[in-house]
Scaffold this active site. Structure first.
Site, PDB file in Angstrom:
ATOM      1  N   GLU A  52       0.833  -1.213   0.000  1.00 54.86           N
ATOM      2  CA  GLU A  52       0.000   0.000   0.000  1.00 54.86           C
ATOM      3  C   GLU A  52       0.864   1.259   0.000  1.00 54.86           C
ATOM      4  O   GLU A  52       0.530   2.247  -0.649  1.00 54.86           O
ATOM      5  CB  GLU A  52      -0.955   0.014   1.208  1.00 54.86           C
ATOM      6  N   TYR A 135      -6.124   6.064   5.105  1.00 53.76           N
ATOM      7  CA  TYR A 135      -6.302   5.090   4.032  1.00 53.76           C
ATOM      8  C   TYR A 135      -5.473   3.819   4.296  1.00 53.76           C
ATOM      9  O   TYR A 135      -5.985   2.695   4.242  1.00 53.76           O
ATOM     10  CB  TYR A 135      -5.916   5.695   2.661  1.00 53.76           C
ATOM     11  N   ASP A 153      -9.496   5.531  -1.281  1.00 50.86           N
ATOM     12  CA  ASP A 153      -8.445   6.221  -2.042  1.00 50.86           C
ATOM     13  C   ASP A 153      -9.078   6.969  -3.224  1.00 50.86           C
ATOM     14  O   ASP A 153     -10.305   7.010  -3.350  1.00 50.86           O
ATOM     15  CB  ASP A 153      -7.366   5.233  -2.502  1.00 50.86           C
TER      16      ASP A 153
END
Ligand code: SF4
Length: 369
Positions: A52, A135, A153
């Site tokens: 990520e 996030y 996102d």
């Protein structure tokens, strides 16, 4: 629940009713259509976290080889925490946004010292780690630990703006917050990690940006107000960013005895801690360079132009002109080293903004001697 920033034609209760039934449709589509990606082979928190962070500001295809190389070299949180700074920068070289890498290592060190080397199974605790925002905390908590939290996102904002035909400006924090509330209403409590990945996947592969939603293959098409109202292609609305500042640079590859001079950038700020060729804050023409160098106590033996290059950061653009300058001597300062092209290829992480000149060097376009 305040959804007023979204400027919808529906009440909050109507939105709630509309989105409550969508998760099963989305998950069924995801099960059939998800891409096989290396970080999906194993949902361990470490792999989810690293992927990520790498995927922020970087395309999936570009991340894959970096992720695989990184996991091979640093397969555990402990290995990352202890990694040598130069070796780590080399693994990250070319991915850009190096503060991500430095925060990754700081967070790994904190995970080792405070959590026995295991990322915490807790959204709030994840949020307190360096470099982990809402996030990423949501992605790690939901995908690795099955915690029912949203991870929203840019892809997800786009899908939601179109799904609800919202004209709101998705650059505004209050609008993002309201979309997050909608996403939480949609979230599957039993498969939150898959749900979050499915929303991102839908945005990345079907509900594409730049006026290109592929609505005929979308699992949400029967429920999409953007499709029904013919507004989808024009959404989301996003206020334009401020224009970037232009900085002019002269990049000089000083060469001596088969080596090129490098200097380390300061530990804070843009490209902190990376290596670069010598740079001057000016755009010097070939006829200006000899006098400029002599003022600095540098006597060039020969000068060759390497051409111009441009690099775009999020808030600034570098417009560069480059030269190869042969010297017998150079007034070295702390943080400067003479390096061979092989060492530049294997050891020193050069800021990717200088790739054009690094490639000229590695492809032996320079004489060096
Ligand atoms: Fe996006 Fe079209 Fe799907 Fe609506 S129907 S969510 S606009 S791809």
């Amino acid at each position: 629940m305040d959804l007023s920033p979204l400027q919808l034609s529906l009440s909050s209760a109507q939105v709630q009713k509309k989105v409550a039934s969508l998760a099963p449709l989305l998950l069924a589509w995801y099960d059939q259509n998800k891409r096989e990606l290396p970080w999906r082979q194993d949902n361990s928190a470490y792999r989810v976290w690293v992927s990520e962070i790498m995927l922020q500001q970087t395309r999936v295809a570009a991340v894959i080889p970096y992720f695989e190389r990184f996991m091979q070299a640093l397969p555990t949180v402990q290995a990352l925490a202890q990694a040598d700074e130069t070796a780590l920068a080399k693994l990250w070289e070319g991915l850009g946004y190096y503060s991500r890498m430095r925060n990754l290592q700081k967070a790994a060190q904190k995970v080792v010292s405070d959590y026995n080397g295991v990322l915490p199974n807790d959204y709030e605790a994840l949020l307190k780690l360096p470099g982990i925002g809402e996030y990423t905390a949501g992605a790690v908590a939901s995908i690795a630990y099955g915690i029912a939290v949203a991870a929203v996102d840019g892809n997800v904002y786009r899908v939601l703006a179109r799904l609800l035909s919202s004209p709101a400006d998705i650059a505004l924090p209050k609008v993002k917050q309201a979309f997050k509330l909608v996403d939480e209403l949609m979230l599957s409590p039993t498969r939150p990690g898959d749900f979050n990945q499915a929303m991102m996947e839908l945005g990345a592969t079907v509900c594409l940006p730049n006026t290109a939603p592929n609505c005929p293959v979308c699992p949400l098409s029967a429920h999409c107000l953007g499709l029904k109202n013919k507004t989808a292609a024009a959404l989301p609305n996003k206020s334009p960013k401020k224009p970037r500042r232009i900085e002019q640079k002269t990049v000089v590859l000083f060469c001596k005895g088969g080596k090129v001079l490098l200097q380390k950038r300061p530990p804070k700020g843009l490209l902190a801690g990376l290596w670069e060729f010598i740079m001057f804050d000016d755009f010097l023409q070939p006829e200006e360079l000899p006098a400029y160098l002599e003022q600095k106590g540098i006597k060039p033996l020969s000068i060759s132009a390497l051409g111009q290059a441009k690099h775009i950061f999020s808030h600034v653009e570098w417009h560069m002109t480059g030269y190869e300058v042969q010297v017998n001597d150079f007034p070295l300062r702390a943080g400067m080293v003479w390096a061979t092209p092989e060492e530049i290829g294997s050891t020193y992480a050069i800021a990717s903004a200088l790739n054009a000149y690094k490639q000229a060097l590695l492809s032996s376009q320079l004489s060096l001697f």
